[in-house]
Scaffold this motif. Structure first.
Motif, mmCIF file in Angstrom:
data_model
loop_
_atom_site.group_PDB
_atom_site.id
_atom_site.type_symbol
_atom_site.label_atom_id
_atom_site.label_comp_id
_atom_site.label_asym_id
_atom_site.label_seq_id
_atom_site.Cartn_x
_atom_site.Cartn_y
_atom_site.Cartn_z
ATOM 1 N N SER A 157 1.656 -17.054 -8.342
ATOM 2 C CA SER A 157 1.867 -16.124 -7.232
ATOM 3 C C SER A 157 2.704 -16.795 -6.148
ATOM 4 O O SER A 157 2.805 -18.024 -6.085
ATOM 5 N N MET A 158 3.289 -15.959 -5.307
ATOM 6 C CA MET A 158 4.029 -16.417 -4.134
ATOM 7 C C MET A 158 3.619 -15.532 -2.972
ATOM 8 O O MET A 158 3.700 -14.303 -3.070
ATOM 9 N N ASN A 159 3.145 -16.166 -1.902
ATOM 10 C CA ASN A 159 2.606 -15.408 -0.765
ATOM 11 C C ASN A 159 1.467 -14.499 -1.196
ATOM 12 O O ASN A 159 1.339 -13.362 -0.723
ATOM 13 N N ASN A 160 0.663 -14.988 -2.137
ATOM 14 C CA ASN A 160 -0.489 -14.254 -2.675
ATOM 15 C C ASN A 160 -0.097 -13.013 -3.468
ATOM 16 O O ASN A 160 -0.971 -12.229 -3.855
ATOM 17 N N ASP A 161 1.191 -12.829 -3.733
ATOM 18 C CA ASP A 161 1.649 -11.740 -4.589
ATOM 19 C C ASP A 161 1.937 -12.300 -5.982
ATOM 20 O O ASP A 161 2.699 -13.262 -6.121
ATOM 21 N N PRO A 162 1.326 -11.740 -7.024
ATOM 22 C CA PRO A 162 1.524 -12.295 -8.378
ATOM 23 C C PRO A 162 2.957 -12.124 -8.857
ATOM 24 O O PRO A 162 3.591 -11.086 -8.615
#
Length: 337
Positions: A157-162
């Motif tokens: 994930s990046m910035n809590n976005d998968p």
């Protein structure tokens, strides 16, 4: 083959969000003379922007960020701006080409996946400090591995976005699949080249053979030869598909029918097969490496033959247990000499 996780990263509005203030600092930090930096910023600054909608024009505003796209200096300044992106990566490898970024790491244990995730988190921190932003919706993750038995597939994930997990990615014009077979890439380029060839056939019905040959070699053939050092086919079906387009172009160029035997005619006309041209391209790249005009990692890529010949592996060091590895550039180049 050791599984490898890779992430293709995409910047959001890459060239438009470059901070002029931070760019100035980075130019000075890499040793660019102060007078040159001032000259560059006399070109960047004092730019005005306005928007026109339904014939109504907005007030003008000063442009305080971004580098002009389509210019000569634009891509160079952008490369300077993101060149310190490597400092955020401690455990993986990062490849940069303009605004195309590729992060990858061999994965053997769950701990390796955690280290890969840490590097992604550090890249987010770097992007925030550089006033850049990743377009998470266009960032993709893929695991390259030989076997599907007990796969080490992790979710990142990046910035809590998968990140979207895919089985193929497009990087620098080459479609890479999770088996490194390049079958999908060959299908894509053959489809594109075939459509262009039929377009030439429609537009150049009354053209002379010389004009047709130039059109094919200029417009269509480069699509079938782009980056062949990476994906050169070894499967007979793929070789035949690619060669079929070349032979179709020859028949069209010289007004030959489908059932005419053209192999000897192609030889007499100096119309090389694409397989021959790929071998020539491999040799040219080899000599570029020897001359030093092509940058390579000599620790991972040996250009010289081994002193002791091994009948099974020839000049190749180590065992080869996949056809993909056997026919890769660094192994097949030794067979050409």
């Amino acid at each position: 083959m050791i599984p490898v996780d890779l992430a293709v990263l995409d910047f959001s509005k890459a060239f438009d969000v470059v901070s002029h203030q931070k760019l100035q600092v980075k130019l000075l930090n890499i040793g660019i003379a102060d007078k040159t930096v001032k000259w560059i910023f006399s070109w960047l600054q004092s730019r005005l922007l306005s928007v026109c909608v339904n014939n109504v024009k907005s007030a003008t505003r000063h442009v305080t960020s971004g580098v002009p796209q389509g210019s000569v200096l634009g891509p160079l300044l952008f490369n300077v701006y993101i060149n310190d992106m490597h400092s955020a990566v401690a455990n993986s490898k990062l490849k940069l080409y303009a605004d195309d970024s590729l992060l990858y790491k061999p994965i053997t244990t769950p701990a390796d996946s955690s280290l890969f995730q840490n590097d992604l988190d550090h890249l987010i921190t770097w992007a925030d400090s550089s006033q850049m932003k990743f377009n998470i919706n266009k960032c993709e993750h893929m695991t390259i591995q030989r076997s599907t038995v007990n796969p080490l597939v992790s979710q990142y994930s990046m910035n809590n976005d998968p990140l979207q997990c895919v089985d193929k990615v497009l990087y620098l014009g080459v479609t890479i699949d999770n088996k490194l077979s390049f079958d999908q890439h060959i299908i894509n380029i053959c489809s594109k080249a075939n459509k262009l060839l039929h377009m030439l056939m429609r537009c150049l019905k009354k053209a002379k053979s010389k004009t047709r040959a130039i059109a094919y070699k200029t417009v269509c053939r480069p699509i079938l030869e782009f980056a062949t050092h990476t994906w050169s086919p070894f499967k007979l079906k793929n070789i035949n598909i690619i060669e079929g387009i070349n032979r179709k172009a020859f028949r069209w160029t010289f007004c030959k029918r489908k059932r005419d035997h053209i192999t000897e005619l192609m030889t007499n006309s100096n119309w090389d097969s694409l397989a021959q041209r790929r071998d020539n391209a491999d040799q040219k790249m080899y000599f570029r490496m020897l001359s030093g005009s092509a940058a390579i990692d000599h620790d991972r890529f040996s250009l010289h033959f081994a002193e002791s010949h091994n009948t099974r592996h020839g000049a190749i060091k180590g065992n080869i247990n996949t056809k993909t590895a056997k026919h890769s550039y660094k192994h097949r180049i030794h067979k050409l000499f």
